[in-house]
Design an enzyme around this catalytic site. Structure first.
Site, short mmCIF file in Angstrom:
data_model
loop_
_atom_site.label_atom_id
_atom_site.label_comp_id
_atom_site.label_asym_id
_atom_site.label_seq_id
_atom_site.Cartn_x
_atom_site.Cartn_y
_atom_site.Cartn_z
CB THR A 133 19.69 58.60 58.21
OG1 THR A 133 20.16 57.51 58.06
CG2 THR A 133 21.16 59.12 58.07
CG ASP A 134 19.27 56.79 64.71
OD1 ASP A 134 19.08 56.90 65.72
OD2 ASP A 134 18.34 56.60 63.60
CE LYS A 135 16.53 54.41 62.38
NZ LYS A 135 16.14 54.12 64.33
CB THR A 136 23.51 49.69 60.86
OG1 THR A 136 23.71 50.43 62.52
CG2 THR A 136 24.12 48.83 59.96
#
Length: 396
Positions: A257-260
Site C-alpha cells: 500500500t502507498d495510500k495516505t
C-alpha cells in the site's frame, strides 16, 4: 449450520438415529446448533459495529427549494434539487457543480487517492465524497442506486469470493475423515458377517463405528479458535465481519500500500512555529488541545496561529470523547495549534472569506477592520494598480 463439516455431522446424527443411538444423535445435533449460534452471534456483533460506523455519517443536507433554503434528510433528495455545500460536508448524491469557490473534494473512497481534487463549475461531485475546502452549489444528477458509489457496491456484491485456505483445508479433512469412516465401517460390516452376525446387527454395528470415527469436537474447536482471533483483532481496532477472514489474514505474506490514510493516519500536527522573536516547539498527540510548549516568542506565535485559524475553515471537533478533524486535516491542525497557544476554543466569525486559489496562493478572512491571511508571502503574479500603492511601492 450448512458448513461442509456441519453437513457431515448432520449425516452422522441421522445415522446415529438409524443405529438406535438417540443420545449420541442428540449430542451431535446440539454441538452443531451451539456452534452455529455462537458463530452467528460473533458475526452479528461485527455487523452491529459496522452499522454504528455507518450511523456516524451525516443524514441531513441543506437544499434550496422554491427559492427557500431548508434542511432535509439525504434520503429525500431528488434529481434537480440544488444542494448547498460547505467545507466538511459529505456529498449526498451524484451532482453537477453550479458554483464553486475554491472547492476541493476528497474522493479517496472512490479512487483511493487521498489528495483532494479541485472542482470548478460544471464539474462532477460524486456521492459519498467529502468537500474539504471551499463552498458551492450543485444540482443533483443521480440518487440512490443510480450513483457511482452504488455502482461500485453492486460490482463488489456481485463478485464471487474464492474459497479461503481454511475452508479448502477443512473440506479436505472432511473428505479424508468421511472416506476413512466409511471404509472402516465397511470392513467391520464384512467382518461381523463373517463371524456370524445377522446382517441387520452388522449394519447397525458398522454405522456405530462410522459415527464414532467422526470428530464432533473439531467444528466447535475451529469456531472458538477463529472467534478468539476475531476478539484479538477487535482489541487492535480491526473489525472482522466473517470469522474465516481471521485465518485468511493470517495466511497473508505481503500487504502492499502507498495510500495516505491507509498506511498512515492522515492526521497532521503543527510541531514548530517560527517568529521574529524566535521559535517554539509544540509537543502534543492528535487533535487534543493539550500540549507542551517550549521556546521563545509564544505571544507572537499565538497571534500567527490565531490568524491561520481565522483564515481556515477546517476545525478539530470532539466526537464521542475523541478529537477528530472536520474538513482539511492541515486546517484542523491550525485550529488545534491556536487552541494550544491561546487557550481559546472559538474563532472569530468572519464577515467575508476569500478562499484559497492557485493565483493568490493564500486564503483570507475579514473580521471587522482586520484581514487575516494564510498562505504564501507573495502571490504568483504582479498585482494590478488597484491592489498596489505606487507611492510607497509596497503591498497594502
Amino acid at each position: 449450520m450448512t458448513h461442509f463439516f456441519a453437513l457431515m455431522l448432520w449425516c452422522a446424527a441421522g445415522l446415529a438415529f438409524i443405529a438406535d443411538m438417540p443420545q449420541l444423535a442428540v449430542a451431535i445435533i446440539v454441538v452443531v446448533i451451539v456452534n452455529g449460534v455462537f458463530a452467528h452471534i460473533q458475526q452479528e456483533r461485527a455487523q452491529h459495529a459496522a452499522a454504528k460506523l455507518r450511523g456516524l455519517l451525516p443524514a441531513d443536507v441543506v437544499v434550496r427549494r422554491d427559492g427557500k433554503v431548508r434542511k432535509v434528510h439525504a434520503s429525500e433528495l431528488v434529481v434537480g434539487d440544488v444542494v448547498l455545500l460547505a467545507a466538511g460536508d459529505r456529498v449526498p448524491a451524484d451532482m453537477v457543480l453550479l458554483t464553486a469557490s475554491a472547492c476541493a473534494v476528497d474522493e479517496s473512497m472512490l479512487t483511493g487517492e487521498s489528495e483532494p481534487v479541485p472542482k470548478a463549475p460544471g464539474g462532477q461531485a460524486w456521492g459519498g465524497t467529502f468537500l474539504v475546502n471551499g463552498y458551492g452549489e450543485a444540482t443533483v444528477s443521480a440518487t440512490g442506486a443510480g450513483t457511482r458509489l452504488a455502482g461500485i457496491a453492486a460490482l463488489t456484491s456481485g463478485a464471487v469470493a474464492p474459497p479461503t485456505p481454511l475452508s479448502m483445508e477443512l473440506r479436505r479433512i472432511v473428505r479424508v475423515t468421511a472416506g476413512m469412516a466409511l471404509g472402516i465401517a465397511a470392513v467391520f460390516f464384512l467382518a461381523s458377517l463373517l463371524v456370524g452376525f445377522q446382517w441387520r446387527d452388522s449394519f447397525l454395528f458398522s454405522i456405530g463405528v462410522a459415527v464414532a470415527l467422526v470428530p464432533e469436537g473439531l467444528l466447535p474447536t475451529v469456531t472458538l479458535s477463529l472467534a478468539m482471533g476475531a476478539q484479538r483483532m477487535a482489541s487492535r481496532k480491526g473489525l472482522v465481519r466473517n470469522l474465516e477472514a481471521v485465518e485468511t489474514l493470517g495466511s497473508t505474506t505481503f500487504i502492499c500500500t502507498d495510500k495516505t490514510g491507509t498506511l498512515t493516519q492522515n492526521r497532521m500536527n503543527a510541531v514548530e512555529v517560527f517568529t521574529p522573536e524566535g521559535s517554539i516547539q509544540v509537543t502534543g498527540e492528535g487533535y487534543a488541545p493539550e500540549a507542551q510548549i517550549e521556546g521563545r516568542g509564544v505571544e507572537k506565535a499565538a497571534q500567527a496561529a490565531l490568524a491561520a485559524r481565522t483564515a481556515s475553515q477546517g476545525r478539530a471537533e470532539l466526537h464521542d470523547g475523541q478529537w477528530r478533524a472536520q474538513g482539511d486535516p492541515m486546517e484542523a491542525a491550525m485550529d488545534v495549534l491556536a487552541r494550544r497557544l491561546t487557550g481559546t476554543v472559538s474563532a472569530p466569525v468572519p464577515s467575508r472569506r476569500l478562499p484559497f486559489d492557485p493565483v493568490r496562493r493564500r486564503e483570507s478572512a475579514i473580521v471587522g477592520p482586520d484581514l487575516y491571511c494564510k498562505g504564501a508571502p507573495k502571490p504568483s503574479f504582479r498585482c494590478a494598480d488597484p491592489c498596489r500603492d505606487r507611492s510607497r511601492n509596497r503591498w497594502r
